[in-house]
Design a protein around this motif. Structure first.
Motif, PDB file in Angstrom:
ATOM      1  N   LEU A 310      33.872  -6.744  52.061  1.00 48.27           N
ATOM      2  CA  LEU A 310      33.184  -7.642  52.986  1.00 48.27           C
ATOM      3  C   LEU A 310      33.581  -7.337  54.424  1.00 48.27           C
ATOM      4  O   LEU A 310      34.721  -6.941  54.693  1.00 48.27           O
ATOM      5  N   GLU A 339      21.768 -11.347  45.319  1.00 52.26           N
ATOM      6  CA  GLU A 339      21.997 -11.210  46.758  1.00 52.26           C
ATOM      7  C   GLU A 339      23.393 -11.751  47.058  1.00 52.26           C
ATOM      8  O   GLU A 339      23.753 -12.831  46.635  1.00 52.26           O
ATOM      9  N   GLY A 340      24.188 -10.999  47.782  1.00 51.86           N
ATOM     10  CA  GLY A 340      25.546 -11.427  48.097  1.00 51.86           C
ATOM     11  C   GLY A 340      26.446 -11.375  46.874  1.00 51.86           C
ATOM     12  O   GLY A 340      26.228 -10.624  45.921  1.00 51.86           O
ATOM     13  N   ARG A 391      26.888 -15.932  50.170  1.00 53.27           N
ATOM     14  CA  ARG A 391      27.135 -15.110  51.352  1.00 53.27           C
ATOM     15  C   ARG A 391      28.255 -15.736  52.189  1.00 53.27           C
ATOM     16  O   ARG A 391      28.261 -16.947  52.422  1.00 53.27           O
TER      17      ARG A 391
END
Length: 407
Positions: A310, A339-340, A391
């Motif tokens: 990240l 996603e994420g 996220r």
């Protein structure tokens, strides 16, 4: 004990007058309440002609010991003219001890205190220019509201007409006009605290000290009174220091917050700075809600969380094997699966305007919370057992040393 300290007379050749009130008639009638200590050197009055940008109070190297125990260690702090400052921290952190040192009620072992350029470090309380309100209202039960507020003015021998005008003005300011003839027993807790505040302000002190003045009140009264105190302070422009352990209270009222822990200052800053840019893991955890996740710093702007790499805000923890990632629940966003980061919903808590979702990250098994608007949770099908994407925005991530975070 509650004191109302009379300010110096506006005369260049006189020293500060004695204290004007105590926690009880017995305390108020003692020798200390009638005259300054005999061994105190004569002091010129503190000048009141200061600009809003000037320093009202400067504390340098202040240390307070009780035997072998150090309650305060090397405190350095400057408070500007007209500023509202909150001392915030857990029980036993030293915030009340620092307030009492400023008042002269618990003199420091080392260090100095200057008020408007004058060294007051060794002055007795009655020779200092401040008014103080404690958690216990300490009103005289046998005196009316008028007489309680006028107590310091009478000890200062103000003219009767001037005294009446001043008391009427203050009771109007604290929304107690018409209550002059009532006794404390006939007032609610919030009203009694407002009388105590008016009494502390009656002699127009240069500094107002508030020691957890709202903690004994119920939530609704506390919310109302804190807005009144802040508005009154802004209107009068009096430099104010308030001690509190209530972070919401400090964030709502203070121009700046002094966060304390174990007798030292952890951070000084505006409410926004303290909340958004906590200088230590202690501040991050103490102020508001915070997620902590164990991670591995890779370079100055990236980290590894489990097997996921990240991006994060710049940090100086490069070279450490482990660190703690901190991110607030409102900064965590949910998205579609794939996603994420992948996570599973463990718990959903309804908090009115939003839901607090407890999640377990699938890549590392660690848990975190996310605050999500109701409409967003519905569109993502958030429910216990569901899988969602997560996220963690780089700009919202802060890293702290692992050892510090566990201290």
């Amino acid at each position: 004990m509650s004191l109302v300290i009379a300010p110096p007379r506006h005369h260049a050749s006189r020293q500060a007058p004695p204290a004007t009130a105590g926690a009880s008639p017995r305390a108020a009638s003692g020798p200390a309440a009638r005259a300054p200590a005999r061994d105190a050197a004569p002091q010129a009055p503190i000048s009141r002609s200061a600009s809003s940008d000037s320093i009202h109070l400067k504390i340098s190297g202040l240390t307070k010991r009780y035997g072998q125990f150090t309650a305060l260690s090397e405190i350095d702090l400057a408070i500007r003219e007209g500023e509202f400052v909150c001392f915030l921290g857990p029980s036993g952190c030293g915030k009340t001890t620092l307030l009492r040192a400023i008042a002269g009620l618990a003199p420091q072992s080392e260090g100095t205190i200057h008020q408007r350029g004058q060294d007051i470090s060794r002055l007795p309380p009655q020779a200092r220019d401040f008014g103080i309100v404690f958690q216990s209202y300490a009103l005289f039960p046998n005196l009316t509201v008028f007489d309680n507020v006028a107590y310091g003015l009478r000890n200062r021998r103000d003219a009767r007409d001037a005294m009446r005008r001043r008391v009427t003005e203050l009771l109007t300011l604290v929304d107690l006009a018409g209550s002059e003839g009532k006794y404390p027993a006939a007032l609610s807790g919030g009203q009694q605290q407002r009388v105590a505040l008016a009494r502390a302000l009656a002699t127009e002190p240069g500094l107002l000290l508030l020691d957890e003045p709202l903690s004994a009140l119920d939530a609704r009264v506390r919310l109302h009174l804190r807005s009144q105190i802040k508005a009154l302070q802004a209107r009068l422009g009096v430099t104010t220091i308030m001690v509190t352990h209530d972070q919401e209270e400090a964030l709502a009222m203070a121009d700046r917050i002094v966060v304390m822990n174990h007798g030292v200052i952890e951070q000084i800053g505006t409410p926004a700075e303290i909340y958004r840019q906590p200088a230590s893991a202690f501040v991050a955890e103490f102020i508001g809600s915070m997620n902590f996740l164990q991670c591995c710093p890779e370079n100055a702007s990236t980290l590894r969380l489990g097997q996921q790499r990240l991006e994060c805000a710049a940090h100086d923890l490069v070279g450490l094997d482990q660190a703690r990632l901190a991110i607030r629940p409102e900064a965590v966003s949910l998205c579609a699966v794939g996603e994420g980061l992948s996570a599973q919903v463990e718990h959903v808590e309804f908090l009115g305007a939003f839901l607090r979702i407890t999640l377990t990250l699938e890549g590392c098994g660690q848990t975190l919370s996310a605050d999500v608007a109701l409409k967003d949770s519905e569109s993502l099908g958030v429910r216990v057992g569901a899988r969602v994407g997560v996220r963690l925005p780089a700009e919202a991530i802060r890293l702290y040393p692992l050892v510090e975070a566990q201290a």
